[in-house]
Design a protein around this motif. Structure first.
Motif: not given
Length: 247
Positions: A200-201, A203-205, A208
């Motif tokens: 999650t982290q 991919s989200a980075k 974003a």
């Protein structure tokens, strides 16, 4: 002691310290030059899940070492941009822990981190207008994405310092802690980050930060990983999850 970067790794958190206290942790060419390879080593370490950037003593960084700019301004600026980009593209969550002055090159590095926690009493500024320096467009765009064009122009046009409260209101920092509480809060928050899914982290980075071409890649990673199944099972079984995906 010569200005340097020091670092340590404990409980999956890497802490990088700007260590030049005689000059309020001013950034020298040597420090700028040392940062990208250090970040590369830490990025490749599977034991590192989160990176914290901070300054030795009671300040983050008061900016560039002005004594070096007279003879090597272009080279110093080039090194600063390379270091900033290496920090901005570090593949795991990054957090700047800020005390005291966070000015010029220090603000440049703080803005390149994913998150910024500050202690009450911290001061922030971007001061090239005092010296007639043109700041790089990459960092100016990054600052604008954080605080908007009006605050970016205020900081760059005036070179005035703002306090932690105003930095929080404008979005330059994410949390402001009472004096003496910053270290405790950073330790608590990084423990939380370490317990969460790296899938999650990471991919989200990317998303974003503006990557628009990686949806298929991350959909494939999600299908092949067990993180979602583990997260749902842990929730239903009232236990902490044990995520296994790693970059």
């Amino acid at each position: 002691m010569e200005p340097q970067l020091s670092h340590s790794v404990a409980d999956s958190v890497a802490t990088v310290v700007i260590d030049h206290p005689a000059r309020r942790n001013a950034m020298t060419a040597a420090i700028w030059r040392a940062l990208p390879p250090l970040l590369g080593t830490l990025a490749a370490d599977p034991g590192v899940r989160v990176l914290v950037l901070t300054g030795a003593g009671g300040t983050f960084s008061a900016g560039a070492d002005i004594s070096e700019l007279r003879d090597s301004m272009e080279e110093t600026q080039r090194l600063a941009v390379v270091a900033e980009e290496a920090l901005a593209t570090f593949p795991k969550p990054t957090l700047a822990a800020i005390r005291g002055y966070c000015v010029g090159g220090g603000a440049q590095l703080a803005a390149a981190c994913d998150l910024r926690f500050a202690e009450e009493g911290a001061l922030f500024g971007v001061t090239p207008a005092r010296l007639g320096i043109v700041y790089p467009s990459s960092w100016t765009r990054r600052l604008t994405a954080l605080v908007g064009p009006a605050t970016t122009k205020y900081l760059l046009f005036s070179s005035e310092l703002i306090d932690a409260g105003r930095a929080l209101r404008t979005g330059l920092v994410d949390e402001v802690l009472p004096e003496g509480e910053l270290g405790k809060r950073v330790a608590e928050f990084t423990r939380t980050l370490v317990s969460r899914s790296q899938l999650t982290q990471v991919s989200a980075k990317e998303f974003a930060d503006g990557r628009t071409d990686r949806d298929a890649h991350w959909a494939g990673q999600a299908r092949s990983a067990t993180d979602a199944a583990e997260g749902v099972a842990a929730f239903l079984e009232h236990r902490p999850p044990s995520f296994t995906w790693a970059p």
